[in-house]
Design an enzyme around this catalytic site. Structure first.
Site, PDB file in Angstrom:
ATOM      1  N   GLN A  27       0.829  -1.200   0.000  1.00  0.00           N
ATOM      2  CA  GLN A  27       0.000   0.000   0.000  1.00  0.00           C
ATOM      3  C   GLN A  27       0.860   1.245   0.000  1.00  0.00           C
ATOM      4  O   GLN A  27       1.990   1.235   0.481  1.00  0.00           O
ATOM      5  CB  GLN A  27      -0.970   0.011   1.180  1.00  0.00           C
ATOM      6  CG  GLN A  27      -0.328   0.168   2.533  1.00  0.00           C
ATOM      7  CD  GLN A  27      -1.338   0.013   3.660  1.00  0.00           C
ATOM      8  OE1 GLN A  27      -2.176  -0.891   3.634  1.00  0.00           O
ATOM      9  NE2 GLN A  27      -1.253   0.874   4.651  1.00  0.00           N
ATOM     10  N   GLY A  28       0.296   2.295  -0.565  1.00  0.00           N
ATOM     11  CA  GLY A  28       0.963   3.580  -0.604  1.00  0.00           C
ATOM     12  C   GLY A  28      -0.065   4.684  -0.453  1.00  0.00           C
ATOM     13  O   GLY A  28      -1.280   4.435  -0.461  1.00  0.00           O
ATOM     14  N   TYR A  29       0.424   5.901  -0.350  1.00  0.00           N
ATOM     15  CA  TYR A  29      -0.446   7.043  -0.084  1.00  0.00           C
ATOM     16  C   TYR A  29      -0.371   8.040  -1.227  1.00  0.00           C
ATOM     17  O   TYR A  29       0.696   8.559  -1.547  1.00  0.00           O
ATOM     18  CB  TYR A  29      -0.072   7.667   1.261  1.00  0.00           C
ATOM     19  CG  TYR A  29      -0.381   6.693   2.361  1.00  0.00           C
ATOM     20  CD1 TYR A  29      -1.637   6.653   2.933  1.00  0.00           C
ATOM     21  CD2 TYR A  29       0.551   5.735   2.747  1.00  0.00           C
ATOM     22  CE1 TYR A  29      -1.954   5.696   3.882  1.00  0.00           C
ATOM     23  CE2 TYR A  29       0.243   4.774   3.699  1.00  0.00           C
ATOM     24  CZ  TYR A  29      -1.015   4.763   4.257  1.00  0.00           C
ATOM     25  OH  TYR A  29      -1.342   3.815   5.185  1.00  0.00           O
ATOM     26  N   LEU A  30      -1.530   8.291  -1.847  1.00  0.00           N
ATOM     27  CA  LEU A  30      -1.626   9.255  -2.937  1.00  0.00           C
ATOM     28  C   LEU A  30      -1.747  10.671  -2.393  1.00  0.00           C
ATOM     29  O   LEU A  30      -1.324  11.625  -3.031  1.00  0.00           O
ATOM     30  CB  LEU A  30      -2.835   8.933  -3.819  1.00  0.00           C
ATOM     31  CG  LEU A  30      -2.781   7.574  -4.519  1.00  0.00           C
ATOM     32  CD1 LEU A  30      -4.126   7.238  -5.133  1.00  0.00           C
ATOM     33  CD2 LEU A  30      -1.689   7.579  -5.571  1.00  0.00           C
TER      34      LEU A  30
END
Length: 159
Positions: A27-30
């Site tokens: 997961q990553g953060y936009l």
């Protein structure tokens, strides 16, 4: 409106032998601010996009909306996140009437184990297994969004 109520704990013992399911998560953060986050996630063979608010004052409740998206789209969106991708395996462990999600982190967060239990109400009673360690609910250092910017391996022993 969607919401989540969860408690977070460090893990100090064997939970894997009680696990009934596991899957990988990247997961990553936009978008990431002190008020809201927009997260993209590949969980197993599915993609998701999630919007979360900060915790509501004097509460452990926060707004949350999560939507399944095509996994290929999620993988492409992860490329936009570049640094700070969270890589972990999530184990599901049934304890009483609840399911604990235990995350085993890799990469720059290797060595960190966090268990979460989602509740229907902030005052709901839940069973605590013996492998549960210190409660870290509300401690921003243990939010995945914080870990994406400040990995566990970079923490000093005084932190």
């Amino acid at each position: 409106m969607g919401y989540e109520i969860e408690r977070k704990f460090l893990v100090k013992g064997d939970y894997k032998s009680s696990s009934f399911k596991k899957y990988s998560i990247k997961q990553g953060y936009l978008a990431l601010s002190s008020l809201n986050v927009v997260r993209v996630r590949v969980k197993g063979d599915k993609g998701y996009i999630t919007v979360k608010s900060s915790v509501i004052k004097d509460s452990i409740k926060r707004n949350e909306w999560e939507y399944e998206i095509p996994v290929n789209d999620a993988e492409e969106m992860l490329l936009l996140c570049k640094e700070g991708i969270i890589d972990k395996t999530r184990y599901l462990v049934k304890v009483g009437k609840h399911i604990y999600e235990v995350d085993e982190f890799y990469g720059e967060n290797e060595g960190l184990l966090i268990a979460e239990v989602e509740l229907e109400d902030e005052n709901e009673i839940y069973d605590k297994p013996e492998w549960l360690g210190e409660e870290v609910t509300g401690n921003f250092k243990y939010y995945n969004s914080y870990l994406s910017l400040h990995p566990f391996k970079t923490w000093s022993t005084t932190q």
